[in-house]
Design an enzyme around this catalytic site. Structure first.
Site, PDB file in Angstrom:
ATOM      1  N   LYS A 151       0.666  -0.845   0.270  1.00 50.89           N
ATOM      2  CA  LYS A 151       0.115   0.159   0.007  1.00 50.89           C
ATOM      3  C   LYS A 151       0.504   0.984   0.254  1.00 50.89           C
ATOM      4  CE  LYS A 151      -4.644   1.400   1.880  1.00 50.89           C
ATOM      5  NZ  LYS A 151      -5.231   1.556   0.985  1.00 50.89           N
ATOM      6  N   LEU A 207      -4.346  -5.367  -4.195  1.00 51.40           N
ATOM      7  CA  LEU A 207      -3.725  -4.963  -3.073  1.00 51.40           C
ATOM      8  C   LEU A 207      -5.018  -6.358  -1.881  1.00 51.40           C
ATOM      9  CD1 LEU A 207      -3.545  -3.151  -0.165  1.00 51.40           C
ATOM     10  CD2 LEU A 207      -5.141  -1.866  -0.422  1.00 51.40           C
TER      11      LEU A 207
HETATM   12  N1  PDD Z   1      -7.704   2.025  -0.098  1.00 50.53           N
HETATM   13  N2  PDD Z   1      -7.768  -2.033  -3.400  1.00 50.53           N
HETATM   14  C1  PDD Z   1      -6.715  -0.736  -4.002  1.00 50.53           C
HETATM   15  C2  PDD Z   1      -6.109  -0.419  -4.487  1.00 50.53           C
HETATM   16  C3  PDD Z   1      -7.516  -0.087  -2.544  1.00 50.53           C
HETATM   17  O1  PDD Z   1      -6.419   1.621  -2.604  1.00 50.53           O
HETATM   18  C4  PDD Z   1      -8.434  -0.295  -1.698  1.00 50.53           C
HETATM   19  C5  PDD Z   1      -9.015   0.494  -0.308  1.00 50.53           C
HETATM   20  C6  PDD Z   1      -8.930  -1.547  -1.640  1.00 50.53           C
HETATM   21  C7  PDD Z   1     -10.007  -1.429  -0.570  1.00 50.53           C
HETATM   22  O2  PDD Z   1      -8.839  -2.276   0.538  1.00 50.53           O
HETATM   23  P1  PDD Z   1      -9.578  -1.876   2.340  1.00 50.53           P
HETATM   24  O3  PDD Z   1     -10.993  -3.036   1.886  1.00 50.53           O
HETATM   25  O4  PDD Z   1      -8.466  -2.729   2.876  1.00 50.53           O
HETATM   26  O5  PDD Z   1      -9.984  -0.662   2.281  1.00 50.53           O
HETATM   27  C8  PDD Z   1      -8.911  -2.078  -2.879  1.00 50.53           C
HETATM   28  C9  PDD Z   1      -8.480   2.642   0.711  1.00 50.53           C
HETATM   29  C10 PDD Z   1      -9.401   2.948   1.450  1.00 50.53           C
HETATM   30  C11 PDD Z   1      -7.999   4.369   0.041  1.00 50.53           C
HETATM   31  O6  PDD Z   1      -6.697   4.290  -0.453  1.00 50.53           O
HETATM   32  O7  PDD Z   1      -8.528   5.298   0.796  1.00 50.53           O
END
Ligand code: PDD
Length: 287
Positions: A151, A207
């Site tokens: 991330k 991710l």
């Molecule tokens: N984004 N894939 C990507 C590329 C993401 O950036 C995110 C989350 C997810 C979902 O992951 P999770 O369920 O753990 O939030 C999948 C965050 C919230 C953001 O960039 O703000």
């Protein structure tokens, strides 16, 4: 229309609580100069954490993957303090946290003695009522690097994809590699194809979404057929339902998918999406 977002009232930066306009970092911070850092967003329902441990574990995994020496769990106390200071202890909110490798003269290798820069803040989010919404989404090529499981704060390919969607009147953009769906610009993707739930397997191309895992667990509890397998653009004709998941997205029904100005998917059903939304609300709100 682009939603207007306010700044938080206060941020935590390297041990101090500051007004955003007073929070400053060096131009030689490696986050600013090189995008050398990791971030995380964790949700709080009425101020109560949901999967905070999993979010911190993912943060630690990502920090370790880039050899950034920092204890993610040391943030736990600061996270709760941020929520309290922002008067969000009984509100739906989220905490943004970011750790960069710190300040050092610009090099492509990791400097030996930089101290990590830590930024963190809580902000209110509307988490209620997502079940009443649905999204229209577009599709573009996945132009990201080969470690999307990390991330990284370097989100150029994600923001470029999302900007294209938003400026063309869509709510999100789905990414494809060689025609195979990976994930959204900021969300995970699920498909219901002939009654079976599909989502891209974990690995370097997506991710590992925390909400994705929650939904997979809930689906298995509901005895739904689940396959962690990718879906190709050409398979959309066999797809009945599509939804996106994410920390603030939660479970968002997709109405239609447009690729190269052509509608390539229109929702045929929403039964499984609805069922999962219902149990997700119970899970997150403890009802
Ligand atoms: N984004 N894939 C990507 C590329 C993401 O950036 C995110 C989350 C997810 C979902 O992951 P999770 O369920 O753990 O939030 C999948 C965050 C919230 C953001 O960039 O703000």
């Amino acid at each position: 229309m682009k939603a207007e977002k306010p700044y938080p009232k206060e941020v935590y930066l390297n041990g101090s609580w500051l007004k955003p306009e007073k929070a400053q970092i060096s131009v030689f911070d490696r986050g600013f100069m090189l995008g050398d850092g990791i971030y995380e967003v964790s949700p709080f329902y009425k101020g109560k954490d949901f999967k905070l441990k999993e979010h911190l574990q993912r943060l630690q995994y990502c920090l370790d993957e880039i050899s950034l020496d920092f204890d993610a769990f040391s943030l736990e106390e600061v996270i709760y303090e941020a929520i309290e200071r922002a008067k969000l202890s009984t509100e739906d909110c989220a905490v943004y946290m970011q750790v960069t490798r710190g300040v050092a003269p610009r090099t492509h290798y990791y400097p030996e003695d930089a101290r990590p820069t830590v930024l963190l803040y809580a902000y209110p989010v509307k988490l209620e009522g997502f079940e009443e919404k649905s999204w229209k989404v577009s599709v573009t090529k996945d132009l990201r690097w080969h470690r999307c499981d990390i991330k990284s704060i370097s989100l150029l390919a994600n923001i470029r994809a999302n900007e294209e969607a938003i400026s063309n009147g869509f709510n999100e953009n789905l990414l494809i590699r060689n025609g195979w769906f990976t994930e959204g610009s900021h969300s995970s993707i699920f498909f219901v194809k002939q009654g079976t739930l599909f989502t891209h397997p974990e690995g370097h191309n997506i991710l590992s979404g925390i909400t994705r895992q929650v939904v997979l667990d809930l689906a298995r509890d509901l005895d739904l057929k689940v396959k962690e397998e990718r879906v190709h653009l050409d398979e959309l004709v066999e797809v009945e339902e599509v939804f996106l998941t994410g920390t603030t997205t939660q479970i968002m029904k997709v109405d239609s998918i447009t690729y190269k100005d052509k509608k390539v998917f229109t929702a045929k059903k929403d039964e499984i999406t609805r069922k999962l939304q219902e149990v997700f609300v119970k899970e997150t709100r403890g009802e």
